[in-house]
Design a protein around this motif. Structure first.
Motif, PDB file in Angstrom:
ATOM      1  N   PRO A   1       0.835  -1.212   0.000  1.00  0.00           N
ATOM      2  CA  PRO A   1       0.000   0.000   0.000  1.00  0.00           C
ATOM      3  C   PRO A   1       0.856   1.242   0.000  1.00  0.00           C
ATOM      4  O   PRO A   1       1.995   1.232   0.468  1.00  0.00           O
ATOM      5  N   MET A   2       0.301   2.302  -0.538  1.00  0.00           N
ATOM      6  CA  MET A   2       0.953   3.602  -0.463  1.00  0.00           C
ATOM      7  C   MET A   2       0.758   4.178   0.927  1.00  0.00           C
ATOM      8  O   MET A   2      -0.353   4.141   1.469  1.00  0.00           O
ATOM      9  N   THR A   3       1.823   4.713   1.529  1.00  0.00           N
ATOM     10  CA  THR A   3       1.728   5.249   2.882  1.00  0.00           C
ATOM     11  C   THR A   3       1.362   6.725   2.895  1.00  0.00           C
ATOM     12  O   THR A   3       1.418   7.353   3.942  1.00  0.00           O
ATOM     13  N   GLY A   4       1.019   7.292   1.784  1.00  0.00           N
ATOM     14  CA  GLY A   4       0.611   8.686   1.745  1.00  0.00           C
ATOM     15  C   GLY A   4       0.650   9.217   0.335  1.00  0.00           C
ATOM     16  O   GLY A   4       1.143   8.570  -0.592  1.00  0.00           O
ATOM     17  N   SER A   5       0.128  10.415   0.150  1.00  0.00           N
ATOM     18  CA  SER A   5       0.067  11.004  -1.188  1.00  0.00           C
ATOM     19  C   SER A   5       1.454  11.320  -1.730  1.00  0.00           C
ATOM     20  O   SER A   5       1.685  11.258  -2.936  1.00  0.00           O
ATOM     21  N   ILE A   6       2.397  11.651  -0.827  1.00  0.00           N
ATOM     22  CA  ILE A   6       3.744  11.986  -1.290  1.00  0.00           C
ATOM     23  C   ILE A   6       4.401  10.766  -1.919  1.00  0.00           C
ATOM     24  O   ILE A   6       4.989  10.847  -3.001  1.00  0.00           O
ATOM     25  N   GLN A   7       4.291   9.633  -1.261  1.00  0.00           N
ATOM     26  CA  GLN A   7       4.895   8.425  -1.799  1.00  0.00           C
ATOM     27  C   GLN A   7       4.185   7.985  -3.075  1.00  0.00           C
ATOM     28  O   GLN A   7       4.836   7.529  -4.028  1.00  0.00           O
ATOM     29  N   ALA A   8       2.857   8.100  -3.106  1.00  0.00           N
ATOM     30  CA  ALA A   8       2.114   7.720  -4.306  1.00  0.00           C
ATOM     31  C   ALA A   8       2.542   8.553  -5.503  1.00  0.00           C
ATOM     32  O   ALA A   8       2.729   8.044  -6.613  1.00  0.00           O
ATOM     33  N   GLU A   9       2.732   9.851  -5.276  1.00  0.00           N
ATOM     34  CA  GLU A   9       3.165  10.737  -6.362  1.00  0.00           C
ATOM     35  C   GLU A   9       4.584  10.401  -6.809  1.00  0.00           C
ATOM     36  O   GLU A   9       4.891  10.394  -8.002  1.00  0.00           O
TER      37      GLU A   9
END
Length: 577
Positions: A125-133
């Motif tokens: 899973p992505m741990t936040g929007s920063i990592q997803a971006e």
């Protein structure tokens, strides 16, 4: 009055409880606006949003792009504050299981096949929007630049798969993507190219957290399969090498590369070369090991282009002729490129050995048979390569094929020049005999540079760990004394905003300019020498090296050390960047 206040307060609270309504996101915007997460005006052929900010519009996708999001139950094992992004999460987290930049067909077919080959895998899973971006940027931009000159779709898919399923690789890829994006945004927004010393400006707490987290995960005791551990370690070593080269910490990058090379020494060569880097899918971790080891050994052989004391792994074994195994032509351009890279590393090793002196101050003798054998191998390679082209091999796209063909011819020509002048009786004067070859190199370099601008955008600064044209243009500028040819090479360096491992185009251009000033005098263009013979041997620079001194209390600079032919003494200068 109190009743009105109570009613308004209740209405406000009810409004706050209402779920926010989100408008459907457009899937038709250009790739650049999607990465920046801004609204695209959909102008054709390039959107005005990108043009108005000085960015290069990467265009629109040829087909609709798919992004599948599903709810996955997360059982956190660490405190929320320990996440690298600093974002907390609850029991359920929306997780992007496939890249938003990949066609749906790839995920419905090839991804399942890889998963079955490697065993059960869990998409992290992505741990936040920063990592997803950051991961979206890594999959759409960084991977493309890492293989600037020799794109490989199966290697790209391997990096994507492991960055989505293996925690240490995920953190290493996230750290690299964050630094890469800051690097590109800095040069795009400021319009100022600063070739080195980006470490202080680009490194931030978040990227370092991901970098260190990847190291921690690698050092943890792991009870998994040894092949899996080896594959993951090699992948992280590769990503760390790219990361540290990008921020200008070449010493640390070399350490990571050396570690990956040492680990790969224990891997059977059959594992490496049995797997061809084409569009076929790997089968198991042993194939992945072969794939990533091939990439690391390629960087190992290329390191000789910027490190005099670097000897590629098993360099002595490479002098055994291998090209006699081919009947009349190579099987692919990638196969031809691998064999040429091996020959180039042999040439650089022979030249570097020539420059090293014994304690008595004399050059250690080298077997003349080695030079003749490698020259013969270069001739054989050229014959096999031209036969391949005559057969009309076009497994790659025409654009990628033309660019790689020009690059291989360029590298082959410069390797022949360097080896032919090695141990030559005339020393630096021997280079004057290869003026036609130098002119051919400049023409080929122009073709590669033009292809790079079409590939990355003329205004975009790019980084790649691969060695391409920069050291070759440096050799032309420093060793070809023809006033027009060396200035053509200098012009290409000035126009290219690119960094190849430790080689930076702008810094290299500064060194070439200084070499021209020293050898041709300070008279300027009006008193420019008209022929190579006007530069006597005692005015020619024989050996030159330079190091990058980062910006501290004073400006960043290049420290240059050089010697003249037949003259004692070493000269040291500093060039302010």
């Amino acid at each position: 009055m109190d009743g009105m206040k109570t009613k308004n307060k209740t209405a406000n609270q009810a409004w706050r409880k209402k779920p926010r309504k989100f408008a459907p996101k457009s899937r038709l915007g250009c790739k650049t606006c999607k990465i920046r997460r801004v609204k695209c005006d959909l102008s054709q052929p390039s959107c005005l949003k990108c043009l108005s900010t000085g960015r290069t519009c990467d265009g629109y996708g040829a087909m609709p792009l798919a992004c599948k999001t599903e709810q996955i139950e997360i059982k956190p094992t660490h405190n929320h504050n320990e996440s690298a992004d600093g974002d907390g999460y609850d029991g359920y987290l929306p997780c992007t299981t496939i890249s938003a930049y990949e066609p749906k067909q790839w995920h419905s077919k090839d991804r399942c096949r890889i998963s079955q080959n490697l065993g059960p895998l869990t998409v992290l899973p992505m741990t936040g929007s920063i990592q997803a971006e950051a991961m979206s940027f890594f999959e759409d931009i960084s991977i493309k630049h890492l293989n600037e000159y020799r794109p490989c779709e199966s290697w790209r898919k391997t990096l994507m798969l492991f960055s989505q399923t293996v925690p240490s690789v995920r953190h290493a890829a996230t750290a690299l993507a964050m630094i890469h994006r800051k690097y590109l945004d800095h040069h795009s927004n400021d319009r100022v190219y600063e070739p080195y010393f980006m470490k202080d400006k680009l490194l931030d707490k978040t990227s370092l957290l991901h970098y260190n987290r990847a190291i921690q995960l690698l050092l943890k005791p792991n009870s998994g399969d040894s092949a899996e551990i080896t594959a993951v370690t090699l992948l992280v070593s590769y990503l760390f090498t790219c990361f540290d080269h990008l921020v200008g910490d070449d010493v640390q990058a070399v350490k990571h590369l050396r570690g990956g090379v040492e680990l790969s020494r224990n891997i059977d060569n059959a594992t490496i070369y049995d797997y061809a880097c084409h569009d076929s899918q790997p089968s198991g971790f042993h194939a992945i090991i072969g794939q990533v080891t091939k990439q690391i050994r390629r960087l190992d052989m290329q390191a000789g282009m910027f490190l005099v004391d670097w000897s590629p792994a098993n360099i002595e074994e490479q002098f055994t002729p291998h090209l006699i195994l081919f009947d009349s032509a190579f099987g692919s351009l990638d196969q031809a490129a691998d064999h040429l890279q091996s020959l180039v590393s042999q040439v650089m090793w022979l030249r570097n050995t020539e420059q090293q002196t014994s304690p008595m101050g004399t050059v250690p003798p080298l077997p003349s048979s080695l030079k003749g054998m490698v020259l013969g191998q270069l001739e054989t390679w050229s014959s096999l390569f031209e036969n391949l082209l005559q057969r009309g091999h076009r497994s790659e796209s025409a654009f990628e094929t033309d660019r790689l063909v020009s690059l291989l011819r360029l590298q082959h020509t410069i390797a022949r020049i360097l080896l032919s002048t090695c141990h030559g009786p005339g020393g630096e004067m021997d280079y004057d005999n290869f003026l036609p070859q130098f002119q051919q190199c400049v023409a080929l370099a122009c073709e590669v540079a033009a292809a790079h601008q079409r590939y990355a955008g003329s205004s975009m600064s790019t980084f790649t760990p691969e060695i391409g044209i920069i050291p070759i243009l440096y050799i032309i500028g420093a060793k070809c004394r023809h006033h027009l040819v060396r200035r053509e090479a200098l012009g290409i360096l000035r126009c290219q905003l690119i960094r190849e491992a430790s080689w930076d185009s702008i810094a290299t251009a500064s060194v070439v300019e200084r070499v021209i000033e020293i050898e041709e005098g300070a008279g300027g263009e009006e008193q420019m020498v008209q022929c190579m013979e006007q530069i006597p041997i005692w005015e020619r620079i024989e050996a030159l090296s330079f190091i990058h001194v980062p910006r501290g209390q004073s400006a960043a600079r290049l420290d240059i050390e050089y010697t003249f032919c037949g003259r004692e003494g070493t000269h040291i200068e500093s060039l302010v960047i």
